[in-house]
Design an enzyme around this catalytic site. Sequence first.
Site, short mmCIF file in Angstrom:
data_model
loop_
_atom_site.label_atom_id
_atom_site.label_comp_id
_atom_site.label_asym_id
_atom_site.label_seq_id
_atom_site.Cartn_x
_atom_site.Cartn_y
_atom_site.Cartn_z
N HIS A 34 2.90 23.78 16.26
CA HIS A 34 2.17 25.04 16.42
C HIS A 34 1.50 25.11 17.79
O HIS A 34 1.64 26.09 18.52
CB HIS A 34 1.10 25.19 15.33
CG HIS A 34 1.56 25.94 14.13
ND1 HIS A 34 1.92 27.26 14.17
CD2 HIS A 34 1.72 25.53 12.84
CE1 HIS A 34 2.27 27.65 12.96
NE2 HIS A 34 2.17 26.63 12.14
N HIS A 101 -3.84 24.21 5.06
CA HIS A 101 -2.68 24.07 4.18
C HIS A 101 -2.75 22.72 3.49
O HIS A 101 -2.95 21.70 4.16
CB HIS A 101 -1.37 24.13 4.98
CG HIS A 101 -1.26 25.31 5.88
ND1 HIS A 101 -1.44 25.21 7.25
CD2 HIS A 101 -1.00 26.61 5.63
CE1 HIS A 101 -1.27 26.41 7.80
NE2 HIS A 101 -1.01 27.26 6.83
N ASP A 134 4.79 30.25 5.67
CA ASP A 134 4.75 30.92 6.98
C ASP A 134 5.61 32.18 6.99
O ASP A 134 5.31 33.13 7.69
CB ASP A 134 5.27 29.98 8.08
CG ASP A 134 4.29 28.89 8.45
OD1 ASP A 134 3.09 29.04 8.15
OD2 ASP A 134 4.72 27.89 9.03
N HIS A 194 -46.16 40.79 -1.53
CA HIS A 194 -45.13 40.87 -2.57
C HIS A 194 -45.77 40.82 -3.96
O HIS A 194 -45.42 41.60 -4.84
CB HIS A 194 -44.15 39.67 -2.44
CG HIS A 194 -43.16 39.80 -1.35
ND1 HIS A 194 -43.49 39.95 -0.03
CD2 HIS A 194 -41.80 39.78 -1.39
CE1 HIS A 194 -42.40 40.02 0.70
NE2 HIS A 194 -41.35 39.91 -0.10
#
Length: 203
Positions: A34, A101, A134, A194
Amino acid sequence: GIDMLAGPSEVLVIADKTANAEIIAADLIAQAEHDVVARAILVSDDGDIVDAVNEEVSAQVNSLPEPNRSTAKEALTQSFSIVCKDIDECIAMSDKLAPEHLEIQTANSQQVADRCANYGGLFIGTNCAEVLGDYGAGPNHTLPTGGTGRYTGGLSVFNFLRIRTWMRIDDKKECQEMVEDSVRMARLEGLEGHARAAEKRRL
């Protein structure tokens, strides 16, 4: 929003003594070609299969045409194998790395796959090559890399949805337990404003 920086691409193969070294080597090389920072990782409980795969990788990578050969060789310098004491440890290591993968090439590949939790795409069994993903197999091939598979998954329609939440309280009496919880928690956090806002909802 952006939840990760994509790449480099990676594959991790979990293999046992029943695996085919020639096939594993081909899959690791396919990943390595790759780009020069791709990672191809082998995790096994059997040192002999690791040695056999290393021999196959050396033989197969040299038969690639250029520039694929040079790219794969460079990527393989930062790829690695891990020999674990058993398949349990292989799974734990894979989950820690959370590969883009993940291939399972073991005698009981489905059972091993069922125990894996962190990955982008899962490829179960010798016949299920990552390269098939792929080019058309599987639902998606835009996958998390760099360990981000620990908290996110592949690209899906959900990435294009805007989630909005809302609440409505019509019964003031029924929500008093929640009001009191909110008052206590706010004061524990040191957020007096709060607490007072919650107190305004008391009966």
